[in-house]
Design a protein around this motif. Sequence first.
Motif, PDB file in Angstrom:
ATOM      1  N   ARG A  34       4.757  10.636  -6.123  1.00 19.37           N
ATOM      2  CA  ARG A  34       4.041   9.459  -6.573  1.00 19.37           C
ATOM      3  C   ARG A  34       4.071   8.393  -5.494  1.00 19.37           C
ATOM      4  O   ARG A  34       5.099   8.176  -4.865  1.00 19.37           O
ATOM      5  N   GLY A  35       2.970   7.707  -5.292  1.00 26.01           N
ATOM      6  CA  GLY A  35       2.916   6.620  -4.330  1.00 26.01           C
ATOM      7  C   GLY A  35       1.725   5.723  -4.596  1.00 26.01           C
ATOM      8  O   GLY A  35       0.880   6.025  -5.425  1.00 26.01           O
ATOM      9  N   THR A  36       1.682   4.607  -3.867  1.00 29.53           N
ATOM     10  CA  THR A  36       0.595   3.655  -3.991  1.00 29.53           C
ATOM     11  C   THR A  36      -0.032   3.451  -2.630  1.00 29.53           C
ATOM     12  O   THR A  36       0.672   3.248  -1.641  1.00 29.53           O
ATOM     13  N   LYS A  37      -1.347   3.492  -2.595  1.00 34.64           N
ATOM     14  CA  LYS A  37      -2.054   3.267  -1.341  1.00 34.64           C
ATOM     15  C   LYS A  37      -2.459   1.802  -1.271  1.00 34.64           C
ATOM     16  O   LYS A  37      -3.144   1.288  -2.149  1.00 34.64           O
ATOM     17  N   LEU A  38      -2.012   1.124  -0.233  1.00 34.64           N
ATOM     18  CA  LEU A  38      -2.338  -0.280   0.004  1.00 34.64           C
ATOM     19  C   LEU A  38      -3.225  -0.328   1.239  1.00 34.64           C
ATOM     20  O   LEU A  38      -2.727  -0.285   2.363  1.00 34.64           O
ATOM     21  N   GLY A  39      -4.531  -0.376   1.025  1.00 33.23           N
ATOM     22  CA  GLY A  39      -5.450  -0.274   2.161  1.00 33.23           C
ATOM     23  C   GLY A  39      -5.377   1.134   2.709  1.00 33.23           C
ATOM     24  O   GLY A  39      -5.659   2.097   2.012  1.00 33.23           O
ATOM     25  N   VAL A  40      -4.935   1.257   3.966  1.00 30.71           N
ATOM     26  CA  VAL A  40      -4.792   2.582   4.572  1.00 30.71           C
ATOM     27  C   VAL A  40      -3.344   3.055   4.570  1.00 30.71           C
ATOM     28  O   VAL A  40      -3.052   4.164   4.997  1.00 30.71           O
ATOM     29  N   LEU A  41      -2.438   2.217   4.081  1.00 28.60           N
ATOM     30  CA  LEU A  41      -1.011   2.525   4.110  1.00 28.60           C
ATOM     31  C   LEU A  41      -0.509   3.003   2.755  1.00 28.60           C
ATOM     32  O   LEU A  41      -0.887   2.470   1.717  1.00 28.60           O
ATOM     33  N   TRP A  42       0.350   4.003   2.775  1.00 27.40           N
ATOM     34  CA  TRP A  42       0.991   4.488   1.562  1.00 27.40           C
ATOM     35  C   TRP A  42       2.380   3.888   1.447  1.00 27.40           C
ATOM     36  O   TRP A  42       3.091   3.745   2.439  1.00 27.40           O
ATOM     37  N   ARG A  43       2.785   3.571   0.228  1.00 25.29           N
ATOM     38  CA  ARG A  43       4.152   3.173  -0.064  1.00 25.29           C
ATOM     39  C   ARG A  43       4.629   4.047  -1.215  1.00 25.29           C
ATOM     40  O   ARG A  43       3.965   4.163  -2.247  1.00 25.29           O
ATOM     41  N   ILE A  44       5.788   4.659  -1.017  1.00 27.59           N
ATOM     42  CA  ILE A  44       6.321   5.602  -1.986  1.00 27.59           C
ATOM     43  C   ILE A  44       7.610   5.022  -2.565  1.00 27.59           C
ATOM     44  O   ILE A  44       8.541   4.694  -1.816  1.00 27.59           O
ATOM     45  N   PRO A  45       7.685   4.875  -3.884  1.00 23.54           N
ATOM     46  CA  PRO A  45       8.908   4.352  -4.499  1.00 23.54           C
ATOM     47  C   PRO A  45      10.087   5.305  -4.285  1.00 23.54           C
ATOM     48  O   PRO A  45       9.927   6.525  -4.348  1.00 23.54           O
TER      49      PRO A  45
END
Length: 66
Positions: A34-45
Amino acid sequence: MTELPDLLTIKQVAEYLQVAELTVRRMLKDGRLRGTKLGVLWRIPRESVEELILTGYTAQEGNPDG
């Protein structure tokens, strides 16, 4: 186990799991991670990575990484 920050980059997850960054991207795409895409960047909890480890992660059939 090493303490992880609350949000990780693809590179950090790849280094932690000792897999290629492309493998992490595939896991995000197919829902294993699971992760969130912020623009072109991914952030994974961090919790998502811990869950992946606890439940085990397997490559899909036909995947050259697995």
